[in-house]
Design a protein around this motif. Structure first.
Motif, PDB file in Angstrom:
ATOM      1  N   ALA A  94      -3.673   1.824  -4.984  1.00 36.18           N
ATOM      2  CA  ALA A  94      -2.341   1.480  -3.297  1.00 36.18           C
ATOM      3  C   ALA A  94      -2.724   0.385  -3.398  1.00 36.18           C
ATOM      4  CB  ALA A  94      -2.826   2.437  -2.333  1.00 36.18           C
ATOM      5  N   ASP A  99      -3.670   6.974  -6.816  1.00 32.00           N
ATOM      6  CA  ASP A  99      -4.682   7.085  -5.364  1.00 32.00           C
ATOM      7  C   ASP A  99      -4.969   6.012  -4.628  1.00 32.00           C
ATOM      8  OD1 ASP A  99      -5.614   4.920  -7.604  1.00 32.00           O
ATOM      9  OD2 ASP A  99      -7.032   6.057  -8.078  1.00 32.00           O
ATOM     10  N   ASN A 100      -5.790   5.462  -3.869  1.00 36.06           N
ATOM     11  CA  ASN A 100      -6.201   4.846  -2.955  1.00 36.06           C
ATOM     12  C   ASN A 100      -6.611   3.403  -3.248  1.00 36.06           C
ATOM     13  OD1 ASN A 100      -5.468   6.047  -0.270  1.00 36.06           O
ATOM     14  ND2 ASN A 100      -7.434   6.986  -0.039  1.00 36.06           N
ATOM     15  N   TYR A 108       0.951  -1.078   0.139  1.00 40.85           N
ATOM     16  CA  TYR A 108      -0.432   0.128   0.042  1.00 40.85           C
ATOM     17  C   TYR A 108       0.327   0.903   0.293  1.00 40.85           C
ATOM     18  CZ  TYR A 108      -3.330   2.864   1.069  1.00 40.85           C
ATOM     19  OH  TYR A 108      -4.400   3.783   1.101  1.00 40.85           O
ATOM     20  N   THR A 109       2.130   1.030   0.746  1.00 35.73           N
ATOM     21  CA  THR A 109       2.573   2.296   1.129  1.00 35.73           C
ATOM     22  C   THR A 109       3.379   2.753  -0.277  1.00 35.73           C
ATOM     23  OG1 THR A 109       2.867   1.904   3.500  1.00 35.73           O
ATOM     24  CG2 THR A 109       4.250   3.120   2.357  1.00 35.73           C
ATOM     25  N   HIS A 153       1.370   4.721  -3.163  1.00 34.37           N
ATOM     26  CA  HIS A 153       1.011   5.687  -2.229  1.00 34.37           C
ATOM     27  C   HIS A 153       1.983   6.870  -2.744  1.00 34.37           C
ATOM     28  CE1 HIS A 153      -0.689   8.887   0.296  1.00 34.37           C
ATOM     29  NE2 HIS A 153      -1.738   8.333   0.273  1.00 34.37           N
ATOM     30  N   ASN A 154       2.967   5.944  -2.509  1.00 34.77           N
ATOM     31  CA  ASN A 154       5.002   6.751  -2.499  1.00 34.77           C
ATOM     32  C   ASN A 154       4.734   7.071  -3.394  1.00 34.77           C
ATOM     33  OD1 ASN A 154       4.511   7.422   0.287  1.00 34.77           O
ATOM     34  ND2 ASN A 154       6.281   5.520   0.553  1.00 34.77           N
TER      35      ASN A 154
END
Length: 190
Positions: A81, A77-78, A68-69, A72-73
């Motif tokens: 992620a 978008d979510n 996820y990180t 995201h980084n």
């Protein structure tokens, strides 16, 4: 490209991560922080802390949060992620699933042979080494500070570490209770 790198990275971590989740932490850190730079050491330390507190194996939880990180980084978008979480998690467990299906019958048939027993004797020191590497990985200035940077945080962190070790090892206090006690002590003292 990021999703393919995530899949390959976590597939190989799952394939070579002997010793369970704690043994995998140093492998994960080496890839996601050092090699690819998908996150900072501080973010990885937070991921390890969250992974320890959430239900489930720490290796799988770490893979989920790292996926996820990392996505995201990368500025996605979510939804993407979450797809990164699923990719890293699936890749981490896939080698175990494949190996368990293929090897289970063979291993059970030959478990008592001297060759198989010698293999397991050889793996034990490697597992201890991976667990030690995971411990040393988390004993850094971001978690403990240093006497020069922040002496109060350093000595309180050392005290909480020692009290937690003593409480779980000698007094046989439930590790979940020790996590709560350590968190409360950190809240009050830090």
């Amino acid at each position: 490209m990021l999703f393919i790198e995530l899949f390959i990275t976590f597939f190989f971590i799952g394939l070579f991560g002997f010793g369970g989740g704690y043994g995998m932490l140093s492998l994960i850190q080496g890839q996601v922080v050092t090699k690819y730079g998908w996150m900072t050491m501080g973010e990885f330390t937070d991921i390890v802390a969250i992974s320890q507190m959430t239900p489930g194996p720490i290796g799988i939880n770490s893979a989920t949060y790292c996926g996820y990180t990392a996505v995201h980084n990368a500025g996605m978008d979510n939804t993407m992620a979450i797809l990164g979480s699923l990719t890293a998690t699936f890749a981490l467990i896939l080698p175990s699933l494949i190996l368990m299906i293929v090897i289970c019958r063979i291993l059970m048939k030959y478990m008592q042979t001297s060759s198989v027993q010698n293999i397991f004797r050889g793996l034990r020191p490697a597992v201890v080494g991976l667990l030690l590497a995971a411990t040393l990985l988390l004993m850094n200035s971001e978690n403990f500070s240093t006497p020069k940077e922040n002496a109060w945080q350093f000595w309180i962190s050392i005290g909480i570490f020692a009290a937690t070790f003593f409480g779980t090892k000698k007094l046989k206090i439930n590790p979940i209770m020790m996590i709560l006690f350590a968190g409360f002590a950190g809240l009050l003292l830090l």
